[in-house]
Design a protein around this motif. Structure first.
Motif, mmCIF file in Angstrom:
data_model
loop_
_atom_site.group_PDB
_atom_site.id
_atom_site.type_symbol
_atom_site.label_atom_id
_atom_site.label_comp_id
_atom_site.label_asym_id
_atom_site.label_seq_id
_atom_site.Cartn_x
_atom_site.Cartn_y
_atom_site.Cartn_z
ATOM 1 N N SER A 43 12.754 -9.717 1.508
ATOM 2 C CA SER A 43 12.375 -9.030 3.172
ATOM 3 C C SER A 43 10.533 -8.062 3.012
ATOM 4 N N ARG A 44 10.304 -8.059 4.353
ATOM 5 C CA ARG A 44 8.777 -7.335 4.478
ATOM 6 C C ARG A 44 8.869 -5.907 4.875
ATOM 7 N N ILE A 45 8.255 -5.080 4.279
ATOM 8 C CA ILE A 45 8.249 -3.727 4.865
ATOM 9 C C ILE A 45 6.792 -3.244 5.078
ATOM 10 N N ARG A 46 6.676 -2.310 5.716
ATOM 11 C CA ARG A 46 5.549 -1.508 5.360
ATOM 12 C C ARG A 46 5.894 0.293 4.955
ATOM 13 N N VAL A 47 4.781 0.679 4.572
ATOM 14 C CA VAL A 47 4.574 1.777 3.097
ATOM 15 C C VAL A 47 4.576 2.772 4.792
ATOM 16 N N THR A 48 4.941 3.489 4.876
ATOM 17 C CA THR A 48 5.290 5.001 5.624
ATOM 18 C C THR A 48 3.809 5.914 4.947
ATOM 19 N N PRO A 49 3.369 6.525 6.066
ATOM 20 C CA PRO A 49 2.501 7.773 6.021
ATOM 21 C C PRO A 49 3.154 8.641 4.800
ATOM 22 N N ALA A 50 3.819 8.735 4.476
ATOM 23 C CA ALA A 50 4.625 10.308 3.762
ATOM 24 C C ALA A 50 4.518 8.924 2.547
ATOM 25 N N ALA A 51 4.410 8.483 2.291
ATOM 26 C CA ALA A 51 4.101 7.919 0.493
ATOM 27 C C ALA A 51 2.350 8.040 0.458
ATOM 28 N N GLY A 52 2.164 8.579 1.156
ATOM 29 C CA GLY A 52 0.612 9.432 0.458
ATOM 30 C C GLY A 52 -0.959 8.679 1.580
ATOM 31 N N ARG A 53 -1.708 8.968 1.379
ATOM 32 C CA ARG A 53 -2.828 8.595 1.766
ATOM 33 C C ARG A 53 -3.350 6.536 1.144
ATOM 34 N N ARG A 54 -3.524 6.871 -0.270
ATOM 35 C CA ARG A 54 -4.155 5.758 -0.711
ATOM 36 C C ARG A 54 -2.887 4.195 -0.226
ATOM 37 N N GLY A 57 0.159 2.350 5.417
ATOM 38 C CA GLY A 57 0.518 1.283 6.194
ATOM 39 C C GLY A 57 0.585 0.211 5.900
ATOM 40 N N ARG A 58 -0.325 -0.151 4.130
ATOM 41 C CA ARG A 58 0.691 -1.237 3.444
ATOM 42 C C ARG A 58 1.741 -1.799 3.732
ATOM 43 N N THR A 59 1.317 -3.428 3.802
ATOM 44 C CA THR A 59 2.790 -3.492 3.998
ATOM 45 C C THR A 59 2.456 -4.402 2.542
ATOM 46 N N GLY A 60 4.462 -5.202 2.390
ATOM 47 C CA GLY A 60 4.508 -5.614 1.243
ATOM 48 C C GLY A 60 5.558 -6.840 1.483
ATOM 49 N N THR A 61 6.162 -7.355 0.073
ATOM 50 C CA THR A 61 7.360 -8.088 0.408
ATOM 51 C C THR A 61 8.042 -7.781 -0.729
ATOM 52 N N VAL A 62 9.767 -7.475 -0.976
ATOM 53 C CA VAL A 62 10.203 -6.536 -1.567
ATOM 54 C C VAL A 62 10.670 -7.550 -2.620
ATOM 55 N N ILE A 63 11.185 -7.076 -3.447
ATOM 56 C CA ILE A 63 11.366 -8.200 -5.156
ATOM 57 C C ILE A 63 12.194 -7.905 -5.432
ATOM 58 N N GLY A 64 13.262 -6.730 -4.487
ATOM 59 C CA GLY A 64 14.258 -6.602 -6.102
ATOM 60 C C GLY A 64 14.335 -4.819 -5.651
ATOM 61 N N LEU A 74 9.185 -4.160 -5.112
ATOM 62 C CA LEU A 74 8.002 -4.805 -4.213
ATOM 63 C C LEU A 74 6.182 -5.090 -4.536
ATOM 64 N N VAL A 75 5.851 -5.953 -3.912
ATOM 65 C CA VAL A 75 4.338 -5.921 -4.175
ATOM 66 C C VAL A 75 3.731 -6.007 -2.506
ATOM 67 N N LEU A 76 2.412 -5.694 -2.947
ATOM 68 C CA LEU A 76 2.023 -5.347 -1.816
ATOM 69 C C LEU A 76 1.003 -5.847 -1.888
ATOM 70 N N ASP A 77 0.887 -7.103 0.024
ATOM 71 C CA ASP A 77 -0.339 -7.987 0.072
ATOM 72 C C ASP A 77 -1.395 -7.807 -1.062
ATOM 73 N N GLY A 78 -2.179 -8.584 -1.448
ATOM 74 C CA GLY A 78 -3.038 -8.456 -2.180
ATOM 75 C C GLY A 78 -3.252 -7.771 -3.416
ATOM 76 N N SER A 79 -1.792 -7.521 -3.846
ATOM 77 C CA SER A 79 -1.952 -7.200 -4.948
ATOM 78 C C SER A 79 -1.085 -8.150 -5.907
ATOM 79 N N LYS A 80 -1.582 -8.261 -7.509
ATOM 80 C CA LYS A 80 -0.346 -9.338 -8.041
ATOM 81 C C LYS A 80 0.690 -9.183 -8.913
ATOM 82 N N ILE A 93 9.327 -4.272 8.625
ATOM 83 C CA ILE A 93 8.719 -4.667 9.348
ATOM 84 C C ILE A 93 9.856 -5.919 10.343
ATOM 85 N N GLU A 94 10.094 -6.181 11.354
ATOM 86 C CA GLU A 94 10.288 -6.404 12.410
ATOM 87 C C GLU A 94 9.961 -8.307 12.162
ATOM 88 N N SER A 95 11.118 -9.369 11.744
ATOM 89 C CA SER A 95 10.326 -10.482 11.921
ATOM 90 C C SER A 95 10.480 -10.711 13.282
#
Length: 103
Positions: A43-54, A57-64, A74-80, A93-95
């Motif tokens: 599933s696709r997710i977005r990180v909320t502002p409560a997680a901190g500035r860094r 707003g980042r998005t990613g994919t849940v891996i388990g 999860l793996v954030l978009d652009g991360s390895k 994120i609503e698909s």
């Protein structure tokens, strides 16, 4: 026993054998690792502002599920590499499943 001889003492550490088993893959990680139904793998997710500035707003994919009941891997978009976050810091994120874009 004469002077200079040493008695051999055998010491067993229970945690050492458990760590060795885990490292060599003989045994799985103990404890609960239920899948979080709110965020299933893929599933696709977005990180909320409560997680901190860094991370906000980042998005990613849940891996388990993580080791703890409310943690998500999860793996954030652009991360390895995957990261682990508490489920309260994530929003789904609503698909566009219902949209009819194919001709």
């Amino acid at each position: 026993m004469t002077f200079g001889e040493r008695k051999r003492v055998e010491v067993h550490f229970a945690r050492q054998s458990r760590c060795r088993d885990f490292i060599h893959g003989e045994r799985g990680m103990p404890g609960p690792t239920p899948t979080n139904l709110q965020f299933p793998a893929g599933s696709r997710i977005r990180v909320t502002p409560a997680a901190g500035r860094r991370l906000a707003g980042r998005t990613g994919t849940v891996i388990g599920a993580g080791y703890y009941p409310k943690s998500i891997r999860l793996v954030l978009d652009g991360s390895k590499l995957p990261i682990t976050l508490h489920a309260d810091y994530l929003a789904p994120i609503e698909s566009d499943i219902g949209s009819n874009t194919s001709d």
